[in-house]
Design a protein around this motif. Structure first.
Motif, PDB file in Angstrom:
ATOM      1  N   LYS A   1    -126.149  94.376  -9.785  1.00 52.36           N
ATOM      2  CA  LYS A   1    -127.216  95.321  -9.487  1.00 52.36           C
ATOM      3  C   LYS A   1    -126.732  96.734  -9.174  1.00 52.36           C
ATOM      4  CE  LYS A   1    -130.215  91.715  -7.807  1.00 52.36           C
ATOM      5  NZ  LYS A   1    -130.711  91.022  -6.632  1.00 52.36           N
TER       6      LYS A   1
ATOM      7  N   TYR B   1    -121.552 105.334 -10.284  1.00 48.78           N
ATOM      8  CA  TYR B   1    -121.746 106.750 -10.607  1.00 48.78           C
ATOM      9  C   TYR B   1    -120.487 107.569 -10.421  1.00 48.78           C
ATOM     10  CZ  TYR B   1    -122.563 107.830  -5.608  1.00 48.78           C
ATOM     11  OH  TYR B   1    -122.462 107.985  -4.254  1.00 48.78           O
TER      12      TYR B   1
ATOM     13  N   ILE C   1    -124.861 102.991  -6.960  1.00 46.46           N
ATOM     14  CA  ILE C   1    -126.234 103.037  -6.467  1.00 46.46           C
ATOM     15  C   ILE C   1    -126.950 101.759  -6.909  1.00 46.46           C
ATOM     16  CG2 ILE C   1    -127.041 104.339  -8.476  1.00 46.46           C
ATOM     17  CD1 ILE C   1    -128.946 105.806  -6.527  1.00 46.46           C
ATOM     18  N   GLN C   2    -127.747 101.206  -6.012  1.00 42.64           N
ATOM     19  CA  GLN C   2    -128.522 100.010  -6.318  1.00 42.64           C
ATOM     20  C   GLN C   2    -129.997 100.373  -6.242  1.00 42.64           C
ATOM     21  OE1 GLN C   2    -127.608  96.563  -3.959  1.00 42.64           O
ATOM     22  NE2 GLN C   2    -129.478  95.515  -4.549  1.00 42.64           N
ATOM     23  N   ILE C   3    -130.672 100.332  -7.376  1.00 44.69           N
ATOM     24  CA  ILE C   3    -132.074 100.720  -7.437  1.00 44.69           C
ATOM     25  C   ILE C   3    -132.981  99.503  -7.247  1.00 44.69           C
ATOM     26  CG2 ILE C   3    -133.856 101.751  -8.893  1.00 44.69           C
ATOM     27  CD1 ILE C   3    -131.519 103.357 -10.208  1.00 44.69           C
ATOM     28  N   GLU C   4    -132.645  98.395  -7.875  1.00 46.13           N
ATOM     29  CA  GLU C   4    -133.475  97.199  -7.750  1.00 46.13           C
ATOM     30  C   GLU C   4    -133.116  96.411  -6.485  1.00 46.13           C
ATOM     31  OE1 GLU C   4    -132.056  93.815 -10.466  1.00 46.13           O
ATOM     32  OE2 GLU C   4    -131.433  95.639 -11.544  1.00 46.13           O
ATOM     33  N   ASN C   5    -134.127  95.898  -5.815  1.00 45.15           N
ATOM     34  CA  ASN C   5    -133.960  95.126  -4.580  1.00 45.15           C
ATOM     35  C   ASN C   5    -133.116  95.864  -3.547  1.00 45.15           C
ATOM     36  OD1 ASN C   5    -135.408  93.067  -5.811  1.00 45.15           O
ATOM     37  ND2 ASN C   5    -133.557  92.081  -6.572  1.00 45.15           N
ATOM     38  N   MET C   6    -133.438  97.132  -3.309  1.00 45.82           N
ATOM     39  CA  MET C   6    -132.686  97.930  -2.345  1.00 45.82           C
ATOM     40  C   MET C   6    -132.828  97.325  -0.952  1.00 45.82           C
ATOM     41  SD  MET C   6    -132.994 101.968  -1.380  1.00 45.82           S
ATOM     42  CE  MET C   6    -134.516 101.820  -0.494  1.00 45.82           C
TER      43      MET C   6
ATOM     44  N   CYS D   1    -129.397 102.445  -0.505  1.00 43.47           N
ATOM     45  CA  CYS D   1    -129.149 102.188  -1.924  1.00 43.47           C
ATOM     46  C   CYS D   1    -127.736 102.584  -2.358  1.00 43.47           C
ATOM     47  CB  CYS D   1    -130.167 102.920  -2.787  1.00 43.47           C
ATOM     48  SG  CYS D   1    -130.064 104.715  -2.683  1.00 43.47           S
TER      49      CYS D   1
ATOM     50  N   PHE E   1    -124.289 104.542 -17.373  1.00 49.55           N
ATOM     51  CA  PHE E   1    -125.116 103.750 -16.457  1.00 49.55           C
ATOM     52  C   PHE E   1    -124.712 102.286 -16.458  1.00 49.55           C
ATOM     53  CE2 PHE E   1    -127.862 107.453 -16.470  1.00 49.55           C
ATOM     54  CZ  PHE E   1    -128.334 107.465 -15.172  1.00 49.55           C
TER      55      PHE E   1
ATOM     56  N   LYS F   1    -123.222  98.803 -14.828  1.00 53.72           N
ATOM     57  CA  LYS F   1    -123.130  98.077 -13.567  1.00 53.72           C
ATOM     58  C   LYS F   1    -121.705  97.587 -13.399  1.00 53.72           C
ATOM     59  CE  LYS F   1    -127.935  96.910 -13.737  1.00 53.72           C
ATOM     60  NZ  LYS F   1    -128.968  95.945 -13.928  1.00 53.72           N
TER      61      LYS F   1
ATOM     62  N   GLN G   1    -122.283  99.547   2.358  1.00 51.92           N
ATOM     63  CA  GLN G   1    -123.607  99.790   1.797  1.00 51.92           C
ATOM     64  C   GLN G   1    -124.446 100.504   2.829  1.00 51.92           C
ATOM     65  OE1 GLN G   1    -126.396  97.193   2.809  1.00 51.92           O
ATOM     66  NE2 GLN G   1    -127.813  98.731   2.085  1.00 51.92           N
TER      67      GLN G   1
END
Length: 124
Positions: free
Chosen positions: A16, A20, A30-35, A85, A116, A118, A82
């Motif tokens: 996830k 960057y 960076i984690q956008i989904e399920n932050m 995000c 982009f 993962k 962490q």
């Protein structure tokens, strides 16, 4: 991240987190989904290990939000963290959990080229 007795250095969900920026032994992602809400980190320097966790629903550590202990040395330096995000990781020497990568502005140049990507995609 969970309690220190169960916490591994691979607490980051590599499927996830989008890389960057990376420079050989460290990365930022960076984690956008399920932050997740809150902050957590695990750091090791030779034989000294420290856990920190301020996340809702997480197990309490020995000293409320922190735990420090001595353990048999496995690495020179290793860190994963962490904060909401944002994710980061560093390992000297790089290993399977924090691989050697080079990336700038979401463009991964090493070990695989892509945009982009993962962490799990970069590792292959």
């Amino acid at each position: 991240m969970s309690a220190p007795s169960q916490m591994s250095m691979s607490a980051i969900d590599e499927s996830k987190v989008i890389v960057y920026g990376a420079c050989f032994c460290c990365f930022n992602g960076i984690q956008i989904e399920n932050m997740e809400i809150g902050c957590a980190a695990k750091e090791t320097l030779l034989c000294l290990s420290c856990d920190f966790c301020l996340k809702s629903g997480a197990d309490k550590l020995r000293c409320f939000c922190m735990d420090i202990r001595f353990e048999s040395p496995k690495v020179c330096i290793k860190q994963q963290g962490q904060c909401f995000c944002l994710h980061s990781g560093m390992a000297i020497p790089p290993d399977s959990e924090v691989p050697a990568m080079i990336s700038v502005c979401f463009l991964v140049c090493f070990p695989k080229v892509g945009f982009f990507k993962k962490i799990s995609e970069v590792k292959g």
